[in-house]
Each structure stands twice: as C-alpha cells, then as structure tokens.
Enzyme design. Structure first.
Site, PDB file in Angstrom:
ATOM      1  N   SER A 126      32.188  23.376  42.266  1.00 43.31           N
ATOM      2  CA  SER A 126      32.496  25.089  42.523  1.00 43.31           C
ATOM      3  C   SER A 126      33.910  25.297  42.675  1.00 43.31           C
ATOM      4  O   SER A 126      34.686  24.642  43.150  1.00 43.31           O
ATOM      5  CB  SER A 126      31.524  25.397  43.849  1.00 43.31           C
ATOM      6  OG  SER A 126      31.835  26.808  44.126  1.00 43.31           O
ATOM      7  N   TYR A 150      29.690  24.632  52.592  1.00 45.00           N
ATOM      8  CA  TYR A 150      29.137  24.525  51.417  1.00 45.00           C
ATOM      9  C   TYR A 150      30.241  23.871  50.595  1.00 45.00           C
ATOM     10  O   TYR A 150      29.966  22.758  49.903  1.00 45.00           O
ATOM     11  CB  TYR A 150      28.750  25.628  50.758  1.00 45.00           C
ATOM     12  CG  TYR A 150      28.368  25.742  49.284  1.00 45.00           C
ATOM     13  CD1 TYR A 150      27.330  24.957  48.845  1.00 45.00           C
ATOM     14  CD2 TYR A 150      29.394  26.370  48.379  1.00 45.00           C
ATOM     15  CE1 TYR A 150      27.090  25.057  47.237  1.00 45.00           C
ATOM     16  CE2 TYR A 150      29.023  26.436  47.131  1.00 45.00           C
ATOM     17  CZ  TYR A 150      27.949  25.822  46.636  1.00 45.00           C
ATOM     18  OH  TYR A 150      27.918  25.805  45.067  1.00 45.00           O
ATOM     19  N   LYS A 154      30.961  20.234  48.513  1.00 45.08           N
ATOM     20  CA  LYS A 154      31.199  19.916  47.276  1.00 45.08           C
ATOM     21  C   LYS A 154      32.467  19.078  47.034  1.00 45.08           C
ATOM     22  O   LYS A 154      32.662  18.173  46.269  1.00 45.08           O
ATOM     23  CB  LYS A 154      31.553  21.196  46.467  1.00 45.08           C
ATOM     24  CG  LYS A 154      30.312  22.142  46.580  1.00 45.08           C
ATOM     25  CD  LYS A 154      29.356  21.456  45.319  1.00 45.08           C
ATOM     26  CE  LYS A 154      28.070  22.461  45.042  1.00 45.08           C
ATOM     27  NZ  LYS A 154      26.839  21.661  44.396  1.00 45.08           N
TER      28      LYS A 154
HETATM   29  P1  NAD Z   1      19.262  26.814  42.078  1.00 46.50           P
HETATM   30  O1  NAD Z   1      19.046  26.932  43.401  1.00 46.50           O
HETATM   31  O2  NAD Z   1      18.890  27.751  41.371  1.00 46.50           O
HETATM   32  O3  NAD Z   1      18.962  25.239  41.508  1.00 46.50           O
HETATM   33  C1  NAD Z   1      18.996  24.149  42.221  1.00 46.50           C
HETATM   34  C2  NAD Z   1      17.659  23.645  42.090  1.00 46.50           C
HETATM   35  O4  NAD Z   1      17.858  22.276  42.719  1.00 46.50           O
HETATM   36  C3  NAD Z   1      16.563  24.174  42.371  1.00 46.50           C
HETATM   37  O5  NAD Z   1      15.473  24.185  41.310  1.00 46.50           O
HETATM   38  C4  NAD Z   1      16.010  23.411  43.493  1.00 46.50           C
HETATM   39  O6  NAD Z   1      14.747  23.330  43.820  1.00 46.50           O
HETATM   40  C5  NAD Z   1      16.660  21.967  43.209  1.00 46.50           C
HETATM   41  N1  NAD Z   1      17.046  21.210  44.590  1.00 46.50           N
HETATM   42  C6  NAD Z   1      17.718  21.660  45.558  1.00 46.50           C
HETATM   43  N2  NAD Z   1      17.867  20.583  46.613  1.00 46.50           N
HETATM   44  C7  NAD Z   1      17.112  19.611  45.872  1.00 46.50           C
HETATM   45  C8  NAD Z   1      16.749  18.253  46.261  1.00 46.50           C
HETATM   46  N3  NAD Z   1      17.313  17.759  47.720  1.00 46.50           N
HETATM   47  N4  NAD Z   1      16.312  17.443  45.534  1.00 46.50           N
HETATM   48  C9  NAD Z   1      15.683  17.889  44.312  1.00 46.50           C
HETATM   49  N5  NAD Z   1      15.947  19.154  43.757  1.00 46.50           N
HETATM   50  C10 NAD Z   1      16.450  19.819  44.606  1.00 46.50           C
HETATM   51  O7  NAD Z   1      20.923  26.876  42.150  1.00 46.50           O
HETATM   52  P2  NAD Z   1      21.827  26.973  40.796  1.00 46.50           P
HETATM   53  O8  NAD Z   1      22.675  28.316  40.813  1.00 46.50           O
HETATM   54  O9  NAD Z   1      21.054  26.411  39.473  1.00 46.50           O
HETATM   55  O10 NAD Z   1      22.999  25.782  41.030  1.00 46.50           O
HETATM   56  C11 NAD Z   1      22.953  24.602  40.484  1.00 46.50           C
HETATM   57  C12 NAD Z   1      24.180  23.850  41.029  1.00 46.50           C
HETATM   58  O11 NAD Z   1      25.370  24.350  40.703  1.00 46.50           O
HETATM   59  C13 NAD Z   1      24.154  23.778  42.685  1.00 46.50           C
HETATM   60  O12 NAD Z   1      24.752  22.587  42.867  1.00 46.50           O
HETATM   61  C14 NAD Z   1      24.920  24.806  43.127  1.00 46.50           C
HETATM   62  O13 NAD Z   1      25.736  24.414  43.996  1.00 46.50           O
HETATM   63  C15 NAD Z   1      26.072  24.648  41.826  1.00 46.50           C
HETATM   64  N6  NAD Z   1      27.074  25.832  41.627  1.00 46.50           N
HETATM   65  C16 NAD Z   1      26.113  27.202  41.414  1.00 46.50           C
HETATM   66  C17 NAD Z   1      26.848  28.108  41.269  1.00 46.50           C
HETATM   67  C18 NAD Z   1      26.421  29.457  41.244  1.00 46.50           C
HETATM   68  O14 NAD Z   1      26.837  30.441  41.178  1.00 46.50           O
HETATM   69  N7  NAD Z   1      24.957  29.577  40.759  1.00 46.50           N
HETATM   70  C19 NAD Z   1      28.382  28.324  41.552  1.00 46.50           C
HETATM   71  C20 NAD Z   1      28.842  26.987  41.779  1.00 46.50           C
HETATM   72  C21 NAD Z   1      28.243  25.750  41.821  1.00 46.50           C
HETATM   73  C1  UD1 Z   2      29.628  33.473  46.117  1.00 45.09           C
HETATM   74  C2  UD1 Z   2      30.015  32.302  46.794  1.00 45.09           C
HETATM   75  C3  UD1 Z   2      30.694  30.998  46.055  1.00 45.09           C
HETATM   76  C4  UD1 Z   2      29.919  30.778  44.731  1.00 45.09           C
HETATM   77  C5  UD1 Z   2      29.522  32.024  44.124  1.00 45.09           C
HETATM   78  C6  UD1 Z   2      28.669  32.083  42.823  1.00 45.09           C
HETATM   79  C7  UD1 Z   2      30.693  33.222  48.921  1.00 45.09           C
HETATM   80  C8  UD1 Z   2      31.831  33.540  50.043  1.00 45.09           C
HETATM   81  N1  UD1 Z   2      31.104  32.661  47.797  1.00 45.09           N
HETATM   82  O1  UD1 Z   2      30.872  33.804  45.352  1.00 45.09           O
HETATM   83  O2  UD1 Z   2      30.854  29.815  46.705  1.00 45.09           O
HETATM   84  O3  UD1 Z   2      30.156  29.667  44.082  1.00 45.09           O
HETATM   85  O4  UD1 Z   2      28.858  32.830  44.943  1.00 45.09           O
HETATM   86  O5  UD1 Z   2      27.346  31.969  43.004  1.00 45.09           O
HETATM   87  O6  UD1 Z   2      29.533  33.536  49.316  1.00 45.09           O
HETATM   88  N2  UD1 Z   2      29.654  42.096  46.098  1.00 45.09           N
HETATM   89  C9  UD1 Z   2      29.256  43.372  46.262  1.00 45.09           C
HETATM   90  N3  UD1 Z   2      28.059  43.649  46.669  1.00 45.09           N
HETATM   91  C10 UD1 Z   2      27.029  42.767  46.608  1.00 45.09           C
HETATM   92  C11 UD1 Z   2      27.254  41.367  46.261  1.00 45.09           C
HETATM   93  C12 UD1 Z   2      28.446  41.134  46.031  1.00 45.09           C
HETATM   94  O7  UD1 Z   2      30.100  44.083  46.386  1.00 45.09           O
HETATM   95  O8  UD1 Z   2      25.883  43.094  47.135  1.00 45.09           O
HETATM   96  C13 UD1 Z   2      30.872  41.553  45.735  1.00 45.09           C
HETATM   97  C14 UD1 Z   2      31.540  40.468  46.435  1.00 45.09           C
HETATM   98  O9  UD1 Z   2      32.085  41.158  47.549  1.00 45.09           O
HETATM   99  C15 UD1 Z   2      32.468  39.762  45.499  1.00 45.09           C
HETATM  100  C16 UD1 Z   2      31.682  39.896  44.121  1.00 45.09           C
HETATM  101  O10 UD1 Z   2      30.872  41.046  44.499  1.00 45.09           O
HETATM  102  O11 UD1 Z   2      33.705  40.256  45.407  1.00 45.09           O
HETATM  103  C17 UD1 Z   2      31.145  38.752  43.765  1.00 45.09           C
HETATM  104  O12 UD1 Z   2      30.179  38.297  44.698  1.00 45.09           O
HETATM  105  P1  UD1 Z   2      28.986  37.103  44.526  1.00 45.09           P
HETATM  106  O13 UD1 Z   2      28.301  37.283  43.304  1.00 45.09           O
HETATM  107  O14 UD1 Z   2      28.498  36.869  45.726  1.00 45.09           O
HETATM  108  O15 UD1 Z   2      30.115  35.862  44.198  1.00 45.09           O
HETATM  109  P2  UD1 Z   2      31.156  35.311  45.293  1.00 45.09           P
HETATM  110  O16 UD1 Z   2      31.484  35.759  46.325  1.00 45.09           O
HETATM  111  O17 UD1 Z   2      32.504  35.210  44.186  1.00 45.09           O
END
Ligand code: NAD
Ligand code: UD1
Length: 338
Positions: A126, A150, A154
C-alpha cells in the site's frame, strides 16, 4: 494446460477483480479465503464472469494444513496474496490482530510456498508504507516511514519478502503499492461491498447517490490543496487487476523482484470526485463539511513511471469511468452481495 495461481483473499474486493483478470489472461485462479470480509456468493459471480469452475478453499492463511492442501494437488505458478485486514482505523484499535493476521499470515504462507516449491508471489502492499510525504509524487525510493499499525505491518511484510528472496535466489516477488482502488468490473456483477458504514470515499459517495445515506461528510476544507479538500490518486480496480497480470509476467520473464507503485500518477480532490460521481450517476450527492479526519494526509499521488518501465503497465481508465462503473455496481446491487 493453464498455469494455476493461488489467490488468497480472492473473494474480497481487489482479489475478486484480479481473479477475472487472471482468467482473462489465461491463468487458472484457485481461491483461498476465510470469508472474514467476503461472501461466498462472490464465487458464483466469478464463475459466471470467467466461465471457469473456480475452486475455493475456505481457509485461513495462518492454517498450515489448509495451505498444504491448497498447494499440494497441482503445480502452482504463483501466489497472489490479497488476504489481510485493511482498515487503518481498526489497526490502531487492534494492532496485534493486524500483525497476527497480516504479518504472521504472510510468514505462514511463505513457509508453505517453500515447502511446495512455489517461487513467485504478488503481494498487496500500500502507498501507506511511505508515511508523511517528504516530496510528491511518491517515488519508490521515498523513505518508508508508515505512521499506523496497518502500514507498519505492510512494511514488515515487504522487509520479510526482501530477506526471503535474498536467502533463496529462486524466489521472486512483486510488492505492489496500491494507491486508492475504486470502481468495479464493468459488468456490474462484482464490486466493493463494505460491511456497515463505508470508511472509504467512493463507496460512501455511491450510497449517498443511491439515497441510502443523506449526505457525504467531507473531512476538511482547509487543506493546502487547490480546493481545500484532500487529494488522492484514485485507480480503477480493473486497471489494478490487470497490473497484477503484468507483474506476474514480469516475474516470469525477469526472474527478479520488484517493489512498485500502482497508481495513475494524478490526484483528484474530494470535491472533484463528488462532481464526477454526480455526472456519472445523474444523481445529486449532497455534502457537508466536517473536521479533518485524524490520521489523514492532505494529499498524495504516485509517480507511476516505474510500473510503465518495468511492467509495461499504465492505468488506462479515468475518473469518469471509475465513477460510472462504481455507480453501475451500486445501482444494480443496492444491498451488495446477498
Ligand atoms: P477485502 O477485505 O475486500 O479482501 C480481503 C480478503 O481477504 C477478504 O475476502 C477476506 O475474507 C480475506 N481474508 C482476510 N484475512 C484472511 C486470512 N487470515 N485468511 C484468509 N483470508 C483472509 O480487501 P481488499 O480491498 O480487496 O484488499 C486486498 C488487499 O489489498 C489487502 O491486503 C489490503 O490490505 C490491500 N490493499 C487494499 C487497498 C484498498 O484500498 N482496497 C489499498 C492498498 C492495499
Ligand atoms: C485510506 C487508508 C489507506 C488505504 C486507503 C485505500 C487511512 C488514513 N488511510 O486512505 O491506508 O490504502 O484508504 O483503501 O485511513 N473522505 C471524506 N469523507 C468520507 C470518506 C473519505 O471526505 O466519508 C476523504 C478523506 O478525507 C480523503 C479522501 O476522501 O481525503 C479519501 O479517503 P479514503 O477513501 O478513506 O482513502 P484514504 O484516506 O486515502
């Protein structure tokens, strides 16, 4: 025969889209998920979208026996490791759960891969590993100083991968530093389905547009950004999914590891997102300004040059398409997966 990729967390938001991209590219995804943040019905939708009989191991990545079963019955080309907990807020309240699930989970998975001779991993890292920007855009050589549990997890995993690769010249990984994935598959059949009140911007905006929530609270209006609201690098989840295929091909081709940003290289403010979503949905998104959210950074976006050079991948979809596809998912599945 299609090469098999074990997709941990493959029923989750990013993992499910990646299964579709992998199948489309000719790989066979096998899913391992403990369903802690996903519904089993995602599997039916994946089978429908891919036309493949995708296998599911309902198991935890910390369960060595289950990993052995998933890895034993056929050669596995690579593991795409999405399984993890992802709420920054929750990680501050329950840091040990986050380290256990995410860091220990990855250690167990790497051990199992070593037992079964699996040599490639795609890892969901991330942008949060960078911490407070010392300069923007973030390049991959920006200092890594995450500010929440978190992000510390990572980074710990990235370090673990680095050392595991140093100790085993046959093992290669891609640490993929996602910026802000949003949107959904264009079919409207899979998308982001947060439990309870969404914490992230796009799912919240989508629920306001659909009338499920009255107003969006915009956290902060006096940041030092063009319109005073927070700026992020939003990235279409299908672009992100396709980047995983590009990263896997990189590992197959280059036999070396990489840590790389996955973003578009440009930022959008909260107000720009709201406007784009109103245009895409044809619905109003009423807002109210609220205080800054604790832990939020004013702005950040990716330098996406390395991904273009090394993976041959660039994000192709813009904000309009992200909002259009997010809206299609929202309007066709108002209650998410049921
Ligand atoms: P998500 O929660 O939708 O998907 C994660 C999946 O992993 C879920 O289906 C959950 O049931 C499964 N899971 C969690 N812990 C587990 C375990 N111990 N064993 C087996 N399965 C498990 O999240 P996502 O948004 O799809 O994110 C996927 C990955 O990407 C995560 O590692 C997250 O940290 C990373 N990531 C996500 C974002 C984002 O904004 N979505 C941003 C940066 C990094
Ligand atoms: C969050 C996580 C980041 C993760 C990312 C993607 C934090 C501090 N960081 O980032 O680690 O990788 O999600 O899933 O939580 N906002 C509003 N109103 C809302 C929600 C969000 O104004 O109801 C604004 C936030 O202040 C920010 C932007 O929208 O400026 C994006 O927010 P969000 O989608 O939560 O992502 P991040 O904060 O970038």
């Amino acid at each position: 025969m299609a090469a098999t990729v074990l997709v941990t967390g493959g029923l989750g938001y990013v993992g499910s889209h990646c299964c579709v991209a992998l199948a489309h590219a000719g790989y066979e995804p096998v899913v391992l998920d403990n369903l802690s943040n996903a519904r089993e019905s995602v599997l039916e939708r994946l089978r429908e979208l891919t036309g493949a009989a995708i296998e599911l191991h309902r198991a935890d990545v910390r369960d060595a026996g289950a990993l052995d079963r998933a890895l034993a019955n056929r050669p596995i080309e690579a593991v795409a490791h999405f399984a993890g907990l992802k709420s920054v807020r929750e990680s501050v309240e329950r840091p040990l759960d986050y380290f256990d699930n995410n860091v220990n989970g990855t250690a167990r998975l790497l051990e199992a891969m070593a037992r079964h001779g699996v040599r490639r991993m795609l890892f969901s890292s991330s942008a949060t590993v960078y911490g407070v920007p010392q300069r923007l855009p973030y390049t991959e050589d920006h200092p890594l100083e995450p500010v929440n549990p978190y992000g510390c997890g990572k980074l710990a995993i990235e370090r673990m991968l680095e050392r595991a690769a140093a100790a085993n010249p046959d093992f290669h990984y891609a640490a993929l530093r996602y910026f802000n994935p949003v949107g959904a598959h264009p079919s409207g059949r899979i998308g982001e389905d947060p439990r309870g009140v969404p914490e992230n911007l796009l799912p919240y905006v989508a629920q306001v547009a659909s009338g499920q929530r009255p107003t969006l609270r915009v956290f902060g209006k006096d940041y030092d950004t063009p319109d005073g609201t927070g700026v992020r690098d939003y990235l279409h989840v299908m672009d992100l999914a396709e980047a995983h295929v590009a990263a896997l091909r990189f590992l197959e081709r280059e036999h070396r590891s990489i840590a790389v940003n996955l973003g578009t290289g440009r930022g959008h403010s909260v107000l720009e997102v709201v406007k784009a979503f109103e245009a895409a949905s044809g619905r109003p998104v009423p807002i109210e300004f609220a205080p800054r959210r604790a832990g939020d950074l004013p702005e950040y976006w990716a330098d996406a040059t390395l991904a273009a050079q090394e993976l041959g991948w660039r994000a192709a979809r813009g904000l309009e398409e992200m909002c259009r596809d997010a809206w299609r998912w929202q309007s066709q599945n108002p209650d998410g997966y049921v």
